[in-house]
Scaffold this motif. Structure first.
Motif, PDB file in Angstrom:
ATOM      1  N   SER A 130      -6.544  -0.206  20.906  1.00 21.48           N
ATOM      2  CA  SER A 130      -7.446  -1.355  20.862  1.00 21.48           C
ATOM      3  C   SER A 130      -8.455  -1.245  21.992  1.00 21.48           C
ATOM      4  CB  SER A 130      -6.650  -2.658  20.998  1.00 21.48           C
ATOM      5  OG  SER A 130      -6.106  -2.767  22.306  1.00 21.48           O
ATOM      6  N   LEU A 131      -9.558  -1.985  21.850  1.00 13.85           N
ATOM      7  CA  LEU A 131     -10.587  -1.964  22.884  1.00 13.85           C
ATOM      8  C   LEU A 131     -10.020  -2.447  24.217  1.00 13.85           C
ATOM      9  CD1 LEU A 131     -13.584  -1.253  23.121  1.00 13.85           C
ATOM     10  CD2 LEU A 131     -14.124  -3.658  22.733  1.00 13.85           C
ATOM     11  N   ALA A 184      -7.915  -1.109  29.736  1.00 15.85           N
ATOM     12  CA  ALA A 184      -6.814  -1.120  30.696  1.00 15.85           C
ATOM     13  C   ALA A 184      -6.341   0.284  31.041  1.00 15.85           C
ATOM     14  CB  ALA A 184      -5.649  -1.941  30.152  1.00 15.85           C
ATOM     15  N   ASP A 185      -6.244   1.163  30.026  1.00 19.36           N
ATOM     16  CA  ASP A 185      -5.721   2.502  30.254  1.00 19.36           C
ATOM     17  C   ASP A 185      -6.806   3.484  30.685  1.00 19.36           C
ATOM     18  OD1 ASP A 185      -3.463   1.335  29.348  1.00 19.36           O
ATOM     19  OD2 ASP A 185      -3.150   2.643  27.625  1.00 19.36           O
ATOM     20  N   GLY A 186      -8.003   3.318  30.123  1.00 18.33           N
ATOM     21  CA  GLY A 186      -9.072   4.276  30.383  1.00 18.33           C
ATOM     22  C   GLY A 186     -10.001   3.884  31.500  1.00 18.33           C
ATOM     23  N   LEU A 187     -10.656   2.726  31.371  1.00 13.70           N
ATOM     24  CA  LEU A 187     -11.644   2.334  32.375  1.00 13.70           C
ATOM     25  C   LEU A 187     -11.009   2.091  33.734  1.00 13.70           C
ATOM     26  CD1 LEU A 187     -14.037  -0.028  30.363  1.00 13.70           C
ATOM     27  CD2 LEU A 187     -14.338   2.373  30.960  1.00 13.70           C
ATOM     28  N   LEU A 240      -2.673  13.540  28.646  1.00 14.31           N
ATOM     29  CA  LEU A 240      -1.288  13.979  28.743  1.00 14.31           C
ATOM     30  C   LEU A 240      -0.417  12.935  29.449  1.00 14.31           C
ATOM     31  CD1 LEU A 240      -1.828  17.758  29.557  1.00 14.31           C
ATOM     32  CD2 LEU A 240      -0.814  16.809  27.470  1.00 14.31           C
ATOM     33  N   VAL A 241      -0.951  12.325  30.489  1.00 12.52           N
ATOM     34  CA  VAL A 241      -0.210  11.268  31.187  1.00 12.52           C
ATOM     35  C   VAL A 241       0.008  10.090  30.245  1.00 12.52           C
ATOM     36  CG1 VAL A 241      -0.321   9.572  33.062  1.00 12.52           C
ATOM     37  CG2 VAL A 241      -0.948  11.950  33.496  1.00 12.52           C
ATOM     38  N   HIS A 242      -1.014   9.743  29.468  1.00 11.46           N
ATOM     39  CA  HIS A 242      -0.884   8.660  28.494  1.00 11.46           C
ATOM     40  C   HIS A 242       0.178   8.994  27.459  1.00 11.46           C
ATOM     41  CE1 HIS A 242      -1.923   6.189  24.971  1.00 11.46           C
ATOM     42  NE2 HIS A 242      -2.379   5.311  25.851  1.00 11.46           N
ATOM     43  N   ALA A 243       0.178  10.230  26.990  1.00  8.01           N
ATOM     44  CA  ALA A 243       1.159  10.649  25.993  1.00  8.01           C
ATOM     45  C   ALA A 243       2.572  10.664  26.565  1.00  8.01           C
ATOM     46  CB  ALA A 243       0.799  12.035  25.464  1.00  8.01           C
ATOM     47  N   ALA A 244       2.684  10.835  27.880  1.00  8.66           N
ATOM     48  CA  ALA A 244       4.003  10.883  28.520  1.00  8.66           C
ATOM     49  C   ALA A 244       4.652   9.512  28.613  1.00  8.66           C
ATOM     50  CB  ALA A 244       3.884  11.497  29.904  1.00  8.66           C
ATOM     51  N   GLY A 245       3.869   8.462  28.416  1.00  8.48           N
ATOM     52  CA  GLY A 245       4.417   7.105  28.512  1.00  8.48           C
ATOM     53  C   GLY A 245       4.202   6.460  29.851  1.00  8.48           C
ATOM     54  N   VAL A 246       3.653   7.206  30.819  1.00  4.89           N
ATOM     55  CA  VAL A 246       3.290   6.640  32.115  1.00  4.89           C
ATOM     56  C   VAL A 246       1.944   5.952  31.957  1.00  4.89           C
ATOM     57  CG1 VAL A 246       2.823   7.161  34.547  1.00  4.89           C
ATOM     58  CG2 VAL A 246       4.512   8.502  33.279  1.00  4.89           C
ATOM     59  N   HIS A 247       1.752   4.822  32.652  1.00 10.01           N
ATOM     60  CA  HIS A 247       0.466   4.151  32.498  1.00 10.01           C
ATOM     61  C   HIS A 247      -0.646   5.089  32.941  1.00 10.01           C
ATOM     62  CE1 HIS A 247      -2.726   1.114  32.849  1.00 10.01           C
ATOM     63  NE2 HIS A 247      -2.038   0.526  31.890  1.00 10.01           N
ATOM     64  N   ALA A 248      -1.659   5.232  32.100  1.00  8.39           N
ATOM     65  CA  ALA A 248      -2.658   6.287  32.282  1.00  8.39           C
ATOM     66  C   ALA A 248      -3.508   6.121  33.529  1.00  8.39           C
ATOM     67  CB  ALA A 248      -3.559   6.357  31.045  1.00  8.39           C
TER      68      ALA A 248
END
Length: 412
Positions: free
Chosen positions: A79-80, A85-88, A240-248
């Motif tokens: 979602s935007l 939250a994860d990217g910006l 990869l960090v996002h895929a690991a389940g850790v907050h990106a």
């Protein structure tokens, strides 16, 4: 040398035409690096979100937050609001990490004796609000204890912005105290996010993330100005960090910490801070702060909930008790912090109660959705507003006192 090659075939008029937009961009960057401007943009974004979420078009705001996009094959169909939250916020935490490393290598945190007071104040300023939150919720029989860390965070950008507006005559030691305290607070908050709010962990992508991180560390030393190489590597590490389940956002921290402090930390911070303060953080605030209150009755109802009360009490009361309490105890029984006036310390402690960005992030991690999420937003916004107003009032009075003192010294 590179710039000479670029303009070697240009006429004088062409060179002026090319450089003029660059000068405009440079001036805009200088404006966005100011603490006051970043704080104002943050406030405007939050107010806009609140107004929209409580208008007749509130459903459009919530639809915007929920709009999803991204490659499903990479598990990035988010979602935007999640992208923000994860990217910006990874950009924001990259800047925080640069500041952390610079402070540890060259700044106030290099000398543990000088840093001891704000470091202890930061630790107590996290423990006391968490204790207030837990106490309120346990007493009310609430099981929403996962939000204990929400009032523990300090929004460094917002706090410094308020101090910059009302504290022009305050001693410079106060800004250093607040900055050091907030930097340590951010470090602890990052650790809490990584350890406490990581629900499931996939070791394969986490181990794989070490490869782009190591490559980034090598590139930033070998080719520090080639951003077109650094950014793709950083994005791979983030994914990869996002895929690991850790907050990106932890990816942003790791990337910032491998930047060499001696040569490039300050330059990278100078380059990225306008993007963080002018875009990343305000957009996150816009997408995170919008809560539909439901009128005065709805607001009063939310403010009576233990989650909201715990957050407000933690940000306003807990921060003051933790930060001012330990600092004044140290001042009373040792020679440390002898240059800090008790009223100044209380004002700074209140400014540290401006949680906002990181508090909203932790709230989203602690509670996925529903009424509790709305209570979190109301609690964070209310507690941060009360802390900002009370801190500004106290430090405004102290600022006038210091100004009169300076005028008296000048006239003698």
């Amino acid at each position: 040398m590179h710039r000479v090659l670029v303009f070697s075939h240009a006429t004088v008029g062409d060179e002026a035409t090319v450089r003029h937009p660059r000068k405009r961009i440079s001036q805009l960057g200088d404006v966005l690096r100011q603490d006051v401007v970043g704080g104002v943009l943050l406030l405007l974004a939050a107010v806009t979100a609140l107004v929209w979420a409580n208008s007749g078009w509130s459903e459009h705001y919530h639809d915007l937050r929920a709009w999803t996009f991204g490659p499903e094959s990479l598990h990035l169909n988010l979602s935007l609001a999640a992208w923000a939250a994860d990217g910006l916020l990874a950009i924001f935490f990259f800047v925080v990490a640069l500041e952390l490393k610079r402070e540890f290598v060259h700044g106030e945190l290099r000398d543990l004796r000088r840093a001891a007071v704000p470091v202890l104040a930061a630790i107590c300023g996290i423990a006391a609000p968490a204790l207030v939150y837990v106490t309120v919720n346990v007493a009310a029989g609430s099981n929403a204890l996962d939000g204990w860390a929400i009032p523990a965070a300090t929004d460094i950008a917002f706090a410094l912005a308020v101090l910059a507006v009302i504290g022009r005559n305050l001693p410079s030691s106060l800004r250093i105290f607040l900055l050091t305290l907030a930097v340590v607070d951010d470090l602890i908050a990052i650790t809490i996010i990584a350890v406490v709010y990581t629900s499931s962990l996939s070791f394969a992508p986490l181990l794989a993330a070490v490869v782009p991180l190591a490559l980034f560390a090598w590139l930033v030393r070998r080719y520090p100005t080639r951003w077109w190489l650094l950014i793709p590597v950083g994005l791979v590490m983030w994914a990869l960090v996002h895929a690991a389940g850790v907050h990106a956002t932890i990816a942003g921290v790791a990337l910032g910490l491998v930047v060499p402090a001696a040569q490039w930390c300050e330059r990278y911070e100078h380059a990225v801070r306008p993007i963080s303060a002018g875009f990343a953080v305000p957009v996150f605030a816009f997408l995170a702060a919008g809560v539909t209150v439901g009128g005065l009755s709805g607001l009063m109802g939310s403010l009576s909930e233990p989650v909201t009360l715990g957050i407000v009490g933690g940000l306003v009361l807990g921060k003051v008790v933790g930060i001012a309490g330990i600092t004044l105890l140290i001042k009373r029984y040792t020679r440390s912090a002898s240059d800090l006036h008790p009223a100044d310390v209380c004002g700074i402690a209140l400014l540290a109660g401006i949680g906002f960005t990181v508090s909203l992030l932790i709230g989203d991690l602690a509670f996925d959705s529903g009424a509790v999420s709305d209570q979190v937003r109301i609690g964070v916004l209310t507690g941060s507003l009360i802390s900002a107003l009370c801190g500004a009032a106290i430090l405004g009075i102290r600022n006038r006192a210091y100004r009169r003192l300076d005028e008296t010294r000048t006239s003698q």
